[in-house]
Design a protein around this motif. Structure first.
Motif, PDB file in Angstrom:
ATOM      1  N   GLU A  36     152.647  46.042 118.249  1.00 32.72           N
ATOM      2  CA  GLU A  36     151.604  47.015 117.907  1.00 32.72           C
ATOM      3  C   GLU A  36     150.220  46.468 118.263  1.00 32.72           C
ATOM      4  O   GLU A  36     149.375  47.183 118.796  1.00 32.72           O
ATOM      5  N   PHE A  37     149.995  45.189 117.992  1.00 35.56           N
ATOM      6  CA  PHE A  37     148.725  44.555 118.330  1.00 35.56           C
ATOM      7  C   PHE A  37     148.478  44.599 119.839  1.00 35.56           C
ATOM      8  O   PHE A  37     147.398  44.959 120.298  1.00 35.56           O
ATOM      9  N   ILE A  38     149.499  44.236 120.622  1.00 37.08           N
ATOM     10  CA  ILE A  38     149.374  44.241 122.083  1.00 37.08           C
ATOM     11  C   ILE A  38     149.118  45.663 122.586  1.00 37.08           C
ATOM     12  O   ILE A  38     148.284  45.882 123.471  1.00 37.08           O
ATOM     13  N   THR A  39     149.805  46.639 122.026  1.00 37.00           N
ATOM     14  CA  THR A  39     149.618  48.038 122.420  1.00 37.00           C
ATOM     15  C   THR A  39     148.201  48.499 122.124  1.00 37.00           C
ATOM     16  O   THR A  39     147.566  49.160 122.958  1.00 37.00           O
ATOM     17  N   GLU A  40     147.693  48.164 120.957  1.00 38.06           N
ATOM     18  CA  GLU A  40     146.318  48.541 120.597  1.00 38.06           C
ATOM     19  C   GLU A  40     145.300  47.875 121.521  1.00 38.06           C
ATOM     20  O   GLU A  40     144.312  48.491 121.915  1.00 38.06           O
ATOM     21  N   MET A  41     145.531  46.624 121.865  1.00 37.08           N
ATOM     22  CA  MET A  41     144.618  45.925 122.785  1.00 37.08           C
ATOM     23  C   MET A  41     144.631  46.595 124.155  1.00 37.08           C
ATOM     24  O   MET A  41     143.580  46.747 124.786  1.00 37.08           O
ATOM     25  N   ARG A  42     145.808  46.998 124.627  1.00 35.28           N
ATOM     26  CA  ARG A  42     145.916  47.665 125.922  1.00 35.28           C
ATOM     27  C   ARG A  42     145.189  49.020 125.885  1.00 35.28           C
ATOM     28  O   ARG A  42     144.469  49.379 126.816  1.00 35.28           O
ATOM     29  N   LYS A  43     145.367  49.779 124.807  1.00 34.92           N
ATOM     30  CA  LYS A  43     144.681  51.069 124.655  1.00 34.92           C
ATOM     31  C   LYS A  43     143.176  50.879 124.621  1.00 34.92           C
ATOM     32  O   LYS A  43     142.417  51.646 125.218  1.00 34.92           O
ATOM     33  N   ARG A  44     142.734  49.847 123.917  1.00 36.69           N
ATOM     34  CA  ARG A  44     141.306  49.559 123.826  1.00 36.69           C
ATOM     35  C   ARG A  44     140.731  49.227 125.198  1.00 36.69           C
ATOM     36  O   ARG A  44     139.674  49.722 125.578  1.00 36.69           O
ATOM     37  N   LYS A  45     141.440  48.400 125.975  1.00 32.55           N
ATOM     38  CA  LYS A  45     140.984  48.048 127.316  1.00 32.55           C
ATOM     39  C   LYS A  45     140.930  49.277 128.209  1.00 32.55           C
ATOM     40  O   LYS A  45     139.978  49.468 128.955  1.00 32.55           O
ATOM     41  N   GLU A  46     141.943  50.140 128.138  1.00 35.72           N
ATOM     42  CA  GLU A  46     141.947  51.374 128.931  1.00 35.72           C
ATOM     43  C   GLU A  46     140.790  52.279 128.533  1.00 35.72           C
ATOM     44  O   GLU A  46     140.150  52.890 129.392  1.00 35.72           O
ATOM     45  N   ARG A  47     140.506  52.377 127.234  1.00 38.55           N
ATOM     46  CA  ARG A  47     139.391  53.201 126.759  1.00 38.55           C
ATOM     47  C   ARG A  47     138.060  52.666 127.282  1.00 38.55           C
ATOM     48  O   ARG A  47     137.209  53.431 127.734  1.00 38.55           O
ATOM     49  N   LEU A  50     137.730  53.438 130.985  1.00 40.38           N
ATOM     50  CA  LEU A  50     137.391  54.835 131.229  1.00 40.38           C
ATOM     51  C   LEU A  50     135.948  55.154 130.843  1.00 40.38           C
ATOM     52  O   LEU A  50     135.359  56.102 131.364  1.00 40.38           O
ATOM     53  N   SER A  51     135.378  54.373 129.935  1.00 41.98           N
ATOM     54  CA  SER A  51     134.026  54.637 129.447  1.00 41.98           C
ATOM     55  C   SER A  51     132.951  53.929 130.243  1.00 41.98           C
ATOM     56  O   SER A  51     131.766  54.153 130.013  1.00 41.98           O
ATOM     57  N   LEU A  52     133.331  53.061 131.155  1.00 43.08           N
ATOM     58  CA  LEU A  52     132.363  52.187 131.810  1.00 43.08           C
ATOM     59  C   LEU A  52     132.593  52.176 133.321  1.00 43.08           C
ATOM     60  O   LEU A  52     133.724  52.131 133.772  1.00 43.08           O
ATOM     61  N   GLU A  53     131.495  52.219 134.060  1.00 47.17           N
ATOM     62  CA  GLU A  53     131.588  52.153 135.516  1.00 47.17           C
ATOM     63  C   GLU A  53     130.496  51.228 136.031  1.00 47.17           C
ATOM     64  O   GLU A  53     129.351  51.336 135.628  1.00 47.17           O
ATOM     65  N   ASP A  54     130.871  50.335 136.914  1.00 47.60           N
ATOM     66  CA  ASP A  54     129.940  49.383 137.515  1.00 47.60           C
ATOM     67  C   ASP A  54     130.004  49.589 139.024  1.00 47.60           C
ATOM     68  O   ASP A  54     131.032  49.330 139.644  1.00 47.60           O
ATOM     69  N   GLU A  55     128.900  50.079 139.601  1.00 48.48           N
ATOM     70  CA  GLU A  55     128.899  50.450 141.016  1.00 48.48           C
ATOM     71  C   GLU A  55     127.736  49.807 141.756  1.00 48.48           C
ATOM     72  O   GLU A  55     126.689  49.512 141.165  1.00 48.48           O
ATOM     73  N   VAL A  56     127.923  49.652 143.047  1.00 52.38           N
ATOM     74  CA  VAL A  56     126.833  49.219 143.917  1.00 52.38           C
ATOM     75  C   VAL A  56     125.923  50.429 144.105  1.00 52.38           C
ATOM     76  O   VAL A  56     126.387  51.514 144.470  1.00 52.38           O
ATOM     77  N   ALA A  57     124.639  50.265 143.859  1.00 54.45           N
ATOM     78  CA  ALA A  57     123.706  51.398 143.894  1.00 54.45           C
ATOM     79  C   ALA A  57     123.655  52.062 145.269  1.00 54.45           C
ATOM     80  O   ALA A  57     123.561  53.286 145.372  1.00 54.45           O
ATOM     81  N   SER A  58     123.724  51.277 146.327  1.00 51.29           N
ATOM     82  CA  SER A  58     123.622  51.859 147.667  1.00 51.29           C
ATOM     83  C   SER A  58     124.838  52.706 148.033  1.00 51.29           C
ATOM     84  O   SER A  58     124.763  53.538 148.932  1.00 51.29           O
ATOM     85  N   SER A  59     125.956  52.535 147.327  1.00 52.03           N
ATOM     86  CA  SER A  59     127.155  53.326 147.629  1.00 52.03           C
ATOM     87  C   SER A  59     127.167  54.678 146.923  1.00 52.03           C
ATOM     88  O   SER A  59     128.022  55.510 147.204  1.00 52.03           O
ATOM     89  N   LEU A  60     126.244  54.905 146.009  1.00 53.02           N
ATOM     90  CA  LEU A  60     126.193  56.166 145.272  1.00 53.02           C
ATOM     91  C   LEU A  60     125.684  57.294 146.172  1.00 53.02           C
ATOM     92  O   LEU A  60     124.869  57.068 147.071  1.00 53.02           O
ATOM     93  N   ARG A  61     126.136  58.483 145.907  1.00 52.29           N
ATOM     94  CA  ARG A  61     125.692  59.673 146.636  1.00 52.29           C
ATOM     95  C   ARG A  61     125.173  60.713 145.640  1.00 52.29           C
ATOM     96  O   ARG A  61     125.807  61.727 145.394  1.00 52.29           O
ATOM     97  N   ARG A 129     129.133  56.439 122.544  1.00 49.55           N
ATOM     98  CA  ARG A 129     129.595  56.421 121.150  1.00 49.55           C
ATOM     99  C   ARG A 129     130.695  55.399 120.931  1.00 49.55           C
ATOM    100  O   ARG A 129     131.225  55.280 119.846  1.00 49.55           O
ATOM    101  N   ASP A 130     131.043  54.645 121.968  1.00 49.64           N
ATOM    102  CA  ASP A 130     132.113  53.647 121.888  1.00 49.64           C
ATOM    103  C   ASP A 130     131.479  52.258 121.834  1.00 49.64           C
ATOM    104  O   ASP A 130     130.947  51.770 122.829  1.00 49.64           O
ATOM    105  N   SER A 131     131.546  51.618 120.669  1.00 44.35           N
ATOM    106  CA  SER A 131     130.884  50.321 120.503  1.00 44.35           C
ATOM    107  C   SER A 131     131.509  49.248 121.397  1.00 44.35           C
ATOM    108  O   SER A 131     130.813  48.335 121.850  1.00 44.35           O
ATOM    109  N   ASP A 132     132.803  49.355 121.684  1.00 37.42           N
ATOM    110  CA  ASP A 132     133.435  48.385 122.575  1.00 37.42           C
ATOM    111  C   ASP A 132     132.893  48.504 124.001  1.00 37.42           C
ATOM    112  O   ASP A 132     132.645  47.502 124.670  1.00 37.42           O
ATOM    113  N   ALA A 133     132.701  49.739 124.463  1.00 36.91           N
ATOM    114  CA  ALA A 133     132.145  49.953 125.801  1.00 36.91           C
ATOM    115  C   ALA A 133     130.696  49.469 125.867  1.00 36.91           C
ATOM    116  O   ALA A 133     130.269  48.902 126.876  1.00 36.91           O
TER     117      ALA A 133
END
Length: 190
Positions: A36-47, A50-61, A129-133
């Motif tokens: 259960e702990f491992i499953t929760e950690m995996r869900k947290r990482k996936e969340r 999904l909440s965070l994106e790190d991009e190179v600025a010049s690649s944005l359109r 609204r996601d403190s982890d993100a």
């Protein structure tokens, strides 16, 4: 009475086997909690992913058709983001709040500002609204010591409407610690 110092090897072997069996039974009993702990950690990482994106600025359109007049009117903001050392004496923060109705291109405008200001990276927190993100975004931005970074917080108003003290504390800490750095521009939208 059993005396381990007497050298009774069979009694020691039985004792060790009983201990190993007890540890094994205890481990098996703890296995569901561990899974259960491992499953929760995996869900947290996936969340967080999904909440965070790190991009190179010049690649944005960014889609900013029809915003030429607006971009011209905020040229001083763009220049300040491009050359923060030149504006250091003004003692103003590195924060920008873009306000407007939904679906009007606020995020695209922020991305265009990042490109015009010569930012290297754009770190976007889609769910403020996601403190982890928020914590992950803080560590990402902190890791870019020599690159110019825009921290983009779309729909920041939702975090304040929710009013969760833990999230608001993490959000305030993120904005405060990142906006103090000259290589970071914090842009938030409503």
């Amino acid at each position: 009475m059993f005396d381990p110092a007497a050298g009774n090897d069979s009694a020691l072997l039985i004792t060790e086997q009983v201990l190993v069996f007890a540890v094994f039974v205890g481990s098996v009993a703890a296995l569901p909690a561990f899974i259960e702990f491992i499953t929760e950690m995996r869900k947290r990482k996936e969340r967080i992913d999904l909440s965070l994106e790190d991009e190179v600025a010049s690649s944005l359109r960014p889609r900013v058709a029809g915003m030429d007049d607006l971009l011209t009117s905020i040229a001083d903001l763009i220049d300040r983001a491009r050359n923060p050392a030149a504006y250091q004496d003004l003692k103003i923060g590195n924060e920008v709040l873009i306000i407007g109705p939904n679906q009007t291109g606020k995020k695209s405008l922020a991305q265009k500002i990042a490109q015009l200001a010569g930012m290297d990276r754009v770190v976007t927190v889609f769910n403020p609204r996601d403190s982890d993100a928020l914590a992950k975004a803080k560590s990402l931005v902190r890791g870019y010591k020599w690159q110019k970074v825009m921290l983009l917080l779309p729909r920041i108003d939702l975090a304040y409407q929710q009013g969760d003290p833990e999230v608001l504390t993490e959000l305030d800490a993120l904005i405060e610690t990142t906006s103090e750095r000259q290589n970071v521009l914090v842009a938030a939208t409503t």
